[in-house]
Design an enzyme around this catalytic site. Structure first.
Site, PDB file in Angstrom:
ATOM      1  N   ASP A 164       0.826  -1.211   0.000  1.00  0.00           N
ATOM      2  CA  ASP A 164       0.000   0.000   0.000  1.00  0.00           C
ATOM      3  C   ASP A 164       0.863   1.266   0.000  1.00  0.00           C
ATOM      4  OD1 ASP A 164      -2.451   1.300  -0.016  1.00  0.00           O
ATOM      5  OD2 ASP A 164      -2.498   1.492   2.165  1.00  0.00           O
ATOM      6  N   HIS A 181       2.102   3.725  -9.093  1.00  0.00           N
ATOM      7  CA  HIS A 181       1.853   2.308  -9.400  1.00  0.00           C
ATOM      8  C   HIS A 181       3.006   1.720 -10.221  1.00  0.00           C
ATOM      9  CE1 HIS A 181      -1.968   2.505  -7.550  1.00  0.00           C
ATOM     10  NE2 HIS A 181      -2.559   3.228  -8.473  1.00  0.00           N
ATOM     11  N   ASN A 191     -11.091  -2.488  -5.182  1.00  0.00           N
ATOM     12  CA  ASN A 191     -10.347  -1.509  -5.994  1.00  0.00           C
ATOM     13  C   ASN A 191     -11.070  -1.133  -7.296  1.00  0.00           C
ATOM     14  OD1 ASN A 191      -7.089  -2.780  -4.964  1.00  0.00           O
ATOM     15  ND2 ASN A 191      -8.211  -1.013  -4.190  1.00  0.00           N
ATOM     16  N   ARG A 239      -4.590  -1.785   8.963  1.00  0.00           N
ATOM     17  CA  ARG A 239      -5.794  -2.577   8.699  1.00  0.00           C
ATOM     18  C   ARG A 239      -5.462  -3.646   7.664  1.00  0.00           C
ATOM     19  NH1 ARG A 239      -7.727   2.799   6.882  1.00  0.00           N
ATOM     20  NH2 ARG A 239      -7.220   3.015   4.680  1.00  0.00           N
TER      21      ARG A 239
END
Ligand code: IPE
Ligand code: IPE
Ligand code: MG
Length: 224
Positions: free
Chosen positions: A12, A29, A60, A178
């Site tokens: 992430d 990315h 996503n 998370r």
């Protein structure tokens, strides 16, 4: 007998990494995909047998269309570019998640990449593509015929991860604490490591430090 950890990474922070540099999220990315190569090669070098990477979640799809399209194109480019890396390093490529929703061309590329590396037995690298743990569990339940005699071991055979050991180390980069619908069943007893580093900047030495800490853990599995 394999005694190296099965490492799973929630990669992430690509978007924020780019934003911090006043660049488009897609640039993040791209850099993130490059970092996969470094981390993968390093894991192979230090003898890790299983590396599972979260590349695209079932959630996503809610991102802007252009970003989603870019991610799918990037995946295609990655697979074409890195096939030799997998073969040369004796790394088997596999996926989890429901790829039946992807464009046919991409599905075929994923399939051929799996086939061309099927014989590789030095390491297995799994990409989680259109993966969501809740979706995986529902799909598993739909496949069940004999529900009365089900137990944990049998149920696990219906999951996408049927051929993989459970996760030993779960790493999330990018500062969030998370799990975002990743491998909920398989992380039952994983040791969890969070890093504030954005994925494109995550280094192999940070990974090595986590592995060192992992090895010092006393995993009790509910015992003493
Ligand atoms: C992770 O980076 C990559 C994917 C989810 C595809 P993000 O795109 O989530 O980057 P942040 O978290 O917004 O910085
Ligand atoms: C998790 O990151 C998914 C991947 C890394 C592929 P997200 O950025 O999608 O997760 P949230 O939205 O922060 O929970
Ligand atoms: Mg994110």
């Amino acid at each position: 007998m394999n005694n190296t950890p099965h490492i799973a990474i929630i990669m992430d922070g690509n978007g924020r990494w780019a934003k911090n540099k006043q660049k488009q999220r897609t640039f993040g990315h791209q850099k993130g995909a490059q970092n996969v190569r470094f981390v993968l090669k390093h894991c192979r070098k230090i003898g890790i047998k299983y590396l599972t990477l979260y590349a695209f979640s079932t959630e996503n799809w809610t991102r802007p269309k252009l970003e989603v399209e870019f991610l799918l194109k990037l995946l295609e480019k990655y697979l074409k570019q890195e096939l030799n890396l997998y073969i040369q390093n004796n790394i088997k490529f596999d996926t989890i998640g429901d790829i039946s929703i992807f464009p046919k061309k991409l599905q075929n590329l994923i399939k051929t990449t799996k086939e061309k590396t099927y014989h590789c037995d030095g390491m297995t690298q799994v990409l989680a593509l259109n993966y969501g743990a809740k979706d995986e569990i529902i799909r598993a339940i739909k496949k069940l015929k004999d529900k009365q005699n089900i137990n944990e071991k049998i149920f696990a055979k219906f999951l996408d991860t049927k051929d993989l050991p459970d996760i030993d180390m779960l790493i999330r980069t990018g500062g969030e604490h998370r799990v975002s619908n990743f491998l909920l069943w398989q992380i039952s007893y994983a040791e969890i490591f969070f890093s504030d580093t954005m994925w494109p900047d995550f280094t192999t030495s940070e990974l090595d430090d986590m592995i060192t800490k992992f090895k010092e853990k006393h995993r009790r599995y509910g015992g003493d």
